[in-house]
Write an enzyme that holds these catalytic residues in place. Structure first.
Site, short mmCIF file in Angstrom:
data_model
loop_
_atom_site.label_atom_id
_atom_site.label_comp_id
_atom_site.label_asym_id
_atom_site.label_seq_id
_atom_site.Cartn_x
_atom_site.Cartn_y
_atom_site.Cartn_z
N HIS A 237 0.86 -1.17 0.00
CA HIS A 237 0.00 0.00 0.00
C HIS A 237 0.90 1.23 0.00
O HIS A 237 2.11 1.14 0.23
CB HIS A 237 -0.88 0.02 1.25
CG HIS A 237 -1.98 -1.00 1.23
ND1 HIS A 237 -2.91 -1.09 0.22
CD2 HIS A 237 -2.32 -1.97 2.13
CE1 HIS A 237 -3.77 -2.06 0.48
NE2 HIS A 237 -3.43 -2.62 1.64
N CYS A 285 -1.35 1.54 -5.27
CA CYS A 285 -2.35 2.52 -5.69
C CYS A 285 -1.74 3.92 -5.64
O CYS A 285 -0.87 4.20 -4.82
CB CYS A 285 -3.58 2.47 -4.78
SG CYS A 285 -4.64 1.05 -5.08
#
Length: 404
Positions: A237, A285
């Site tokens: 992440h 992301c």
């Protein structure tokens, strides 16, 4: 005579030889008593750049006469077929001598037939089928080098190089969702890099400080001295400041800044990888839709590039090295956008990157491969993301020559 051959090839040798080959030659010449310990130490210690070392080495060998030159040529042919091809040297099939192409009537190509990547198969973690890496035929490898040798990063011979790659993947987090499918990304990326000739280390579920420690240890590995390139794969992440460690939360800023990655691997901190391609793959992301985001590697373009003096770039006069050079980072999406990951099949970016590398690495340079990956995302098809190459300081084309 061998000394005449080396004299004719001197300038091209100086411009083409890699540090790993120089070290191998010095060891061979010391073992065969062509050079003594003092002469070897002079080449290694009193010359600042790779080209200076190469120039001192070949001049020392030429002064020793034809027999010493023949030992040097034989070592190049046996341990660095790429360099032998550039210098138009090859091994005579009958005599075992290493001759120029013009002198030999029956020669072995400087790029021997590649061995299949299945010689040392890696068993996948699941029964799902995977693609296979297409190998580069010797004639294609020779043609590419003949046409583009001055513009391509040199590769080292299989017998002397020690390529390393590092995969860091965070799957489990204390405060963020589990990255299901990441195990598939690790498995398939490891298989690909091993097929390309890299020894791969995998580190999982680390804090930001632990990631930095692993990166510093990786940068310090002595194998980089006899390597021609490296790959670093980061999967986690992320937030705006960088890549999340396993303890990240809004209250705990457990973040590895992307800039730190470049600093650890730059010329100052990792001199063994100077002038060698350093490829950084980042899967994360980059938009708020998934609750986590990270930004591009570079805040803005350098303000100093236009101030560099022309004389700094002359091949035979370089005494200073760029702190950051020969990097390319390939990110899974553009800023402010998400990267898609299937909980069973893995990340869409990693899936497509591996597939296109397997299909095109035999004939395309790395930047062209990355363009093909972007092209594969051109039609959104409900899963919109666009991979992005950033902080690119590659000065030559990087061909992987799979199988060689």
């Amino acid at each position: 005579m061998a000394d005449k051959v080396l004299k004719e090839k001197r300038r091209l040798f100086v411009r083409s030889v890699a540090m790993g080959t120089i070290n191998g030659l010095l060891d061979e010449l010391l073992e065969t008593r062509v050079l003594n310990q003092e002469e070897v130490e002079i080449v290694r210690g009193e010359n600042a750049t790779v080209m200076d070392k190469a120039r001192a080495l070949i001049d020392s060998v030429i002064r020793k006469g034809p027999q010493a030159c023949q030992i040097c040529i034989n070592h190049i042919c046996g341990d660095d077929p790429h360099l032998a091809g550039v210098l138009e040297l090859s091994t005579g099939s009958q005599s075992g001598k290493c001759l120029t192409v013009q002198e030999s009537q029956a020669v072995v190509p400087p790029f021997p037939a590649p061995q299949t990547v299945q010689d040392n198969p890696v068993k996948p973690a699941s029964s799902e089928p995977r693609g296979s890496l297409k190998l580069c035929p010797p004639d294609i490898a020779q043609r590419l080098w003949k046409e583009k040798s001055a513009e391509i990063y040199p590769i080292m011979g299989k017998s002397i190089r020690t390529r390393l790659a590092l995969i860091i993947c965070n799957t489990e987090f204390e405060n963020l969702p589990r990255r299901d499918g990441a195990d598939v990304d690790i498995r398939d990326m490891k298989i690909l890099l091993e097929d390309l000739g890299y020894s791969v280390d995998v580190r999982e579920n680390l804090t930001a400080s632990d990631m930095a420690i692993e990166l510093k240890a990786f940068a310090a590995r002595p194998e980089h001295k006899s390597s021609d390139s490296t790959f670093l794969v980061l999967m986690s992440h992320g937030i705006q400041a960088g890549i999340c460690g396993k303890k990240y939360s809004e209250e705990v800023p457990d973040v590895l800044e992307v800039n730190t990655v470049f600093q650890i691997l730059n010329t100052l901190n990792c001199p063994s990888l100077k002038d060698k391609p350093k490829v950084i793959i980042i899967q994360a992301c980059r938009g708020e839709k998934q609750g986590v985001v990270w930004i591009k590697d570079s805040v803005g373009p350098s303000g100093n590039s236009s101030l560099l003096a022309a004389e700094d770039f002359e091949y035979d006069a370089i005494k200073k090295a760029h702190i950051e050079k020969d990097f390319i980072a390939f990110c899974s999406s553009t800023p402010d956008n998400v990267s898609w990951r299937h909980p069973l099949l893995g990340s869409l970016f990693i899936i497509k990157l591996i597939k296109i590398l397997q299909e095109h690495a035999w004939s395309c340079g790395l930047e062209e491969i990355f363009r093909k990956v972007r092209f594969s995302f051109e039609l959104a098809d409900g899963r919109a993301q666009m991979p992005t190459a950033e902080r690119v300081t590659l000065t030559r084309s990087f061909y992987l020559f799979p199988g060689h």
